[in-house]
Design a protein around this motif. Sequence first.
Motif, mmCIF file in Angstrom:
data_model
loop_
_atom_site.group_PDB
_atom_site.id
_atom_site.type_symbol
_atom_site.label_atom_id
_atom_site.label_comp_id
_atom_site.label_asym_id
_atom_site.label_seq_id
_atom_site.Cartn_x
_atom_site.Cartn_y
_atom_site.Cartn_z
ATOM 1 N N UNK A 1 0.855 -1.181 0.000
ATOM 2 C CA UNK A 1 0.000 0.000 0.000
ATOM 3 C C UNK A 1 0.893 1.233 0.000
ATOM 4 N N UNK A 2 0.270 2.398 -0.046
ATOM 5 C CA UNK A 2 1.003 3.658 0.101
ATOM 6 C C UNK A 2 0.247 4.534 1.080
ATOM 7 N N UNK A 3 0.959 5.482 1.656
ATOM 8 C CA UNK A 3 0.337 6.397 2.618
ATOM 9 C C UNK A 3 1.073 7.734 2.580
ATOM 10 N N UNK A 4 0.433 8.730 3.117
ATOM 11 C CA UNK A 4 1.018 10.073 3.176
ATOM 12 C C UNK A 4 1.216 10.451 4.636
ATOM 13 N N UNK A 5 2.432 10.855 4.960
ATOM 14 C CA UNK A 5 2.742 11.372 6.295
ATOM 15 C C UNK A 5 2.818 12.891 6.217
ATOM 16 N N UNK A 6 2.012 13.560 7.007
ATOM 17 C CA UNK A 6 2.009 15.032 6.997
ATOM 18 C C UNK A 6 3.226 15.596 7.714
ATOM 19 N N UNK A 7 3.766 14.793 8.632
ATOM 20 C CA UNK A 7 4.918 15.223 9.432
ATOM 21 C C UNK A 7 5.611 13.962 9.925
ATOM 22 N N UNK A 8 6.800 14.059 10.504
ATOM 23 C CA UNK A 8 7.454 12.857 11.025
ATOM 24 C C UNK A 8 6.537 12.082 11.965
ATOM 25 N N UNK A 9 6.548 10.759 11.821
ATOM 26 C CA UNK A 9 5.616 9.924 12.582
ATOM 27 C C UNK A 9 6.224 8.543 12.785
ATOM 28 N N UNK A 10 5.433 7.659 13.373
ATOM 29 C CA UNK A 10 5.823 6.258 13.540
ATOM 30 C C UNK A 10 4.837 5.371 12.805
#
Length: 813
Positions: free
Chosen positions: A73-82
Amino acid sequence: MRMRGGDHRIALEEGWSFAIDETGASAEPGAVPETALWRAARVPGTLAQALLDAGEALDGLPALDSLDVWYETSFIAERPAELRLDGLASVADVFLDGALVLHSDNMFHAHRIAVASPGRHRLHIAFRSVEREIAKTSGRARWRPRMIVPAGLRAIRTTALGRLPGFAPPTPPVGPWREIALVEPGPLTDARMRACVEDGVPTLRVALDFATTPEGEALLLCAGRRTTLARTGERRLEATLRLPDCPLWTPHTHGEPHLHVVEARVGDLHIDLGRVGFRDIRVERGADGRDFELFVNGLPIFCRGACWTAADAVSLRSRREDCEPLLVAMRDAGMNMVRVPGVTLYESDDFYDLCDELGIMVWQDFAFANFDFPVQDAAFCASVEREATQFLQRVQSAPSLSVLCGGSEVYQQAAMLGLAEAKWRSPLFDELLPRLARAHRPDVVYVENSPSGGALPFHSDSGVAHYYGVGAYRRPLEDARRAAVRFASECLGFSCAPDNASLARDFGAAPLASPLYAARAPRDMGAMQTFGEVTEHYMRALYGCDPDALRESDPTLYLHIARAAVAEAMEATIGEWRRAGSSTHGALVWFLKDLWPSPGWGVIDAHNEPKSAYYALKRACRPLSLILADEGVNGLLVHLRNDAPHRVAGEITLSCYREGKVKVMQARRPIVVEAHGVVTLRDVEFWGGFFDTTLAYGFGPPSHDVTHASFVAEGGDAPIDAFHFPLGRSAVKATLGLRAELVEDAQGYALILSCEAVAQSVEIEADDFRPADNWLHLAPGAARRIALLPRRAGARGPQGAVSALNGEAVRYG
């Protein structure tokens, strides 16, 4: 139970696809063949679920443990995350943007992966073939169980579900079976919370670790009280809050499962720490050291319930909506304990939240069963320590967690093969797991293995037993007393036929003629019998019928007797164990829900519909129970047990009937039972003189064939019945004058049942409705109101039939 702590969590459930790599040759995402067939997948979920969603048949699935499968899958991170992966089954490589970032070889581990940069990211997970992983392992086991296959699974940290050919679908879990989420961490990096009762006072201990130095006033709040959180480190705050007079968490059968919200306020931050319940639990071993009796808040608890399998054995989904119908059914049936056995897995937060709310105690096995596990392997032990620690931290404040058990039938398996105790004792169960239990949940009882405690682990008169004397070993019902069971953490396995509607849905109009029906009857691998044959034994023993002939000549009657026999055996056995003076302190039926459509061990079928056994247990387990005990030449004893926290007063009527309708004797006695008490009356206290109620003396021809006891509480509550058949139960058809009247009032639909002669094992069938009671006996001359509950919204007026095993069938609606 769940602690939230302010994290912002986005579940990655959409946009997943999967592809099977049968060769196992793709070491990285770029090596997956361009010709691979990518199909939509649900996450969390399993490969078996994905294949069924794609149109494949359950009985036509490939050997899932032999395959590699890729999820992407793919995803979008708006900011640094885990990236948090809560469970990968069973051996997996995780690639983020094409780079290998994780290798996992334990299905029960949760993982965290840093996502340092904002933007779109590509996630691939390769689930490696379990069979190929087993081929890489070495070491020789001292014994090999037959129940779980393949034998090399002992070295792989995964569940036995799907690998139990005697009674489970061939759907070993492969895939992301628990949630995958993108998390922006909140202010806390860790939170430890322990709710206990110290010197009689509910006490809450909390330690909070912060990502940055906490500023401002810091308070801990719970149950209307507060205290200051003290700084014990640069980023740590701790507090102890004592709560005198705070209501305790008590199993629902004996009181109220009180829960209390916990909150931390630090400066402008309000942090939800979830809920806690305060309770004290201990085990008493008795004067001879062989008992196993649980006390909660000082109250002795007869633990009754069932063993959990899975809400969905294929997908392993265990969210609130999956678990709630089953756990509510347990609560409504008077069950107060559920055991999660070692052949399954560690249950979800939602499962524990529900048990906390419903007042159901949890006996949780660590996920070990039957095998000779490689405890000499340091890496294996390290993996187990991480597995157990993560689970215990996750349920650190769950008041429902009452018993932790090292595993299921490991010691029994070896002992039954004739190995000496020195060969089957293991530091895994005697040292490692109890050490972790003491460190993280010192308030919980630890049991080394289920079963254990006797001279041999499977002896039933010491410790915890797996009692199948009544059941697999075909002992008479009287064996339930002879075996002197102290606590049955498993018991009463029968092949339980689902109701007619479920059978028609799954096996067609002639279910007994379906090869699939017989094939799915549960069995112990290597045994000479199936559990269908066990049920048939009790059909013969209780009703004197010929199951082989009936199966051919009258399959409807065959099924009616089969369901009745199981119900009668279960209700009689639990009643024997709950009577005053019994040595038994707990009974957990094997098991709650069928793993797939089948005449399985479950008392609830694969569609969540109750079977005859469920209704029998509902009567046997109710907090206010009326029990008749045949004591032979000592007469008939009437026990009224009251588990509730308030006294009960009322009247018991004892009646004897000849031919089920001619009243031979009848007398009434007032009775008062204090809270959490039991009162026993002898038959002579009703009659005022000698009458051979049990027909033990045999003076002349039998005076009666049925004894009926009925308790009516002050205030006009519905009566509670109990029956005794001194000449045995009957499936011989007679005219009973059975009547069923459909009524509707402000409470909904109900049936008013009555009869002129005792009606045995009365079955209620109701389209789109579920009866509140079923498979019950009816006494002559008294009307019983049975509520009909809609199975779905918009269900129309009930229609169906009521039939007695020993009499006619009548229609209603």
